[in-house]
Design a protein around this motif. Structure first.
Motif, mmCIF file in Angstrom:
data_model
loop_
_atom_site.group_PDB
_atom_site.id
_atom_site.type_symbol
_atom_site.label_atom_id
_atom_site.label_comp_id
_atom_site.label_asym_id
_atom_site.label_seq_id
_atom_site.Cartn_x
_atom_site.Cartn_y
_atom_site.Cartn_z
ATOM 1 N N GLY A 173 -3.890 9.297 -6.695
ATOM 2 C CA GLY A 173 -4.550 8.026 -6.979
ATOM 3 C C GLY A 173 -5.599 8.294 -7.986
ATOM 4 N N HIS A 174 -6.575 7.196 -8.109
ATOM 5 C CA HIS A 174 -7.828 7.649 -9.003
ATOM 6 C C HIS A 174 -8.901 7.109 -8.187
ATOM 7 N N HIS A 175 -10.216 7.719 -8.422
ATOM 8 C CA HIS A 175 -11.479 7.391 -7.931
ATOM 9 C C HIS A 175 -12.020 5.969 -8.102
ATOM 10 N N HIS A 176 -12.542 5.271 -7.071
ATOM 11 C CA HIS A 176 -13.336 4.189 -7.343
ATOM 12 C C HIS A 176 -14.641 4.330 -6.504
ATOM 13 N N LEU A 177 -15.765 4.054 -7.279
ATOM 14 C CA LEU A 177 -17.052 4.400 -6.507
ATOM 15 C C LEU A 177 -17.534 2.904 -5.930
ATOM 16 N N ILE A 178 -17.766 3.141 -4.675
ATOM 17 C CA ILE A 178 -18.221 1.595 -4.242
ATOM 18 C C ILE A 178 -19.785 2.099 -3.919
ATOM 19 N N ILE A 179 -20.567 1.251 -4.640
ATOM 20 C CA ILE A 179 -22.042 1.324 -4.660
ATOM 21 C C ILE A 179 -22.607 -0.189 -4.106
ATOM 22 N N ASP A 180 -23.696 0.181 -2.939
ATOM 23 C CA ASP A 180 -24.130 -0.778 -2.243
ATOM 24 C C ASP A 180 -23.211 -1.786 -1.638
ATOM 25 N N PHE A 240 -1.826 3.599 -8.515
ATOM 26 C CA PHE A 240 -1.707 3.276 -9.792
ATOM 27 C C PHE A 240 -2.041 1.826 -10.166
ATOM 28 N N ASP A 241 -2.072 1.020 -9.047
ATOM 29 C CA ASP A 241 -2.435 -0.426 -9.261
ATOM 30 C C ASP A 241 -3.825 -0.812 -8.649
ATOM 31 N N HIS A 242 -4.632 0.108 -8.463
ATOM 32 C CA HIS A 242 -5.934 -0.015 -7.883
ATOM 33 C C HIS A 242 -5.915 -0.570 -6.459
ATOM 34 N N VAL A 243 -4.684 -0.163 -5.624
ATOM 35 C CA VAL A 243 -4.695 -0.553 -4.176
ATOM 36 C C VAL A 243 -5.034 0.623 -3.478
ATOM 37 N N PRO A 244 -5.722 0.566 -2.409
ATOM 38 C CA PRO A 244 -6.126 1.501 -1.485
ATOM 39 C C PRO A 244 -4.865 2.056 -0.753
ATOM 40 N N HIS A 245 -4.594 3.548 -0.453
ATOM 41 C CA HIS A 245 -3.526 3.937 0.166
ATOM 42 C C HIS A 245 -3.689 3.507 1.873
ATOM 43 N N ASP A 246 -2.561 3.849 2.201
ATOM 44 C CA ASP A 246 -2.495 3.642 3.901
ATOM 45 C C ASP A 246 -2.208 5.094 4.464
ATOM 46 N N PRO A 247 -2.914 5.875 5.226
ATOM 47 C CA PRO A 247 -4.245 5.424 5.232
ATOM 48 C C PRO A 247 -5.042 5.761 4.018
ATOM 49 N N PRO A 248 -6.353 4.728 4.149
ATOM 50 C CA PRO A 248 -7.311 4.794 2.967
ATOM 51 C C PRO A 248 -7.943 6.398 2.720
ATOM 52 N N ARG A 304 0.857 -1.327 0.143
ATOM 53 C CA ARG A 304 0.097 0.038 0.010
ATOM 54 C C ARG A 304 0.889 1.085 -0.101
ATOM 55 N N ARG A 305 0.575 2.295 -0.914
ATOM 56 C CA ARG A 305 1.290 3.592 -0.797
ATOM 57 C C ARG A 305 0.650 4.346 0.311
ATOM 58 N N PRO A 306 1.792 5.246 0.717
ATOM 59 C CA PRO A 306 1.354 6.205 1.668
ATOM 60 C C PRO A 306 0.515 7.444 1.175
ATOM 61 N N ALA A 307 -0.550 7.705 1.853
ATOM 62 C CA ALA A 307 -1.342 8.928 2.045
ATOM 63 C C ALA A 307 -1.072 9.735 3.130
ATOM 64 N N SER A 327 -4.800 5.537 -13.631
ATOM 65 C CA SER A 327 -4.268 4.162 -13.136
ATOM 66 C C SER A 327 -3.091 4.057 -14.134
ATOM 67 N N GLY A 328 -2.001 3.240 -13.668
ATOM 68 C CA GLY A 328 -0.966 2.979 -14.142
ATOM 69 C C GLY A 328 0.268 4.268 -14.196
ATOM 70 N N VAL A 329 -0.287 5.219 -13.497
ATOM 71 C CA VAL A 329 0.746 6.507 -13.243
ATOM 72 C C VAL A 329 0.998 6.388 -11.668
#
Length: 143
Positions: A73-80, A124-132, A27-30, A65-67
């Protein structure tokens, strides 16, 4: 005989260690003060048909993603759904929408009823950061 058993035991342990390492992503730092938010719709909003969702960030940047750049990072929408495991890549399905191009807005079309939406930033690889880096979970009603 004992040495064969010892070698077999060590080999099994090494295979187990490799399997655990392969499933847990780095996990990448944030920054601790980074957060994401949903600018629209608002919590409790009633929407119809296809609707626009716009997204924001504080103390953090957007990169496709990929950068691989620090504090982006890039956004991911979590639905329901609840947030996915934070040490694995975010799934890509109808409940986990990847905005891998670095988009800060998108359109959704959900079936009528109550729905929850939450943002989770992925590296860049779709993994949440630390902390998220997440938003509050909002509830909307689709008519």
């Amino acid at each position: 005989m004992r040495s064969n058993a010892l070698v077999a035991g060590l080999a099994a342990g090494l295979v187990s260690l490799i399997a655990v390492t392969a499933t847990a992503a780095e996990r990448r730092p944030a920054p601790k003060d980074a957060y994401a938010y949903i600018g629209w719709p608002n919590d409790g909003e009633v929407v119809t048909g296809r609707f626009k969702v716009w997204l924001g960030l504080r103390n953090f940047g957007v990169a496709p993603s990929g950068v691989d750049r620090p504090n982006t990072g890039h956004h991911h929408l979590i639905i329901d759904r609840d947030l996915p495991p934070l040490d694995e890549p975010i799934p890509n399905d109808r409940n986990h929408i990847h905005l891998g191009g670095g988009q800060t807005e998108t359109f959704l079309e959900l079936p009528p009823g109550r729905h929850t939406i939450q943002l989770l930033m992925g590296d860049f690889d779709h993994v949440p950061h630390d902390p998220p880096v997440t938003s509050k979970r909002i509830t909307i009603t689709v008519r």
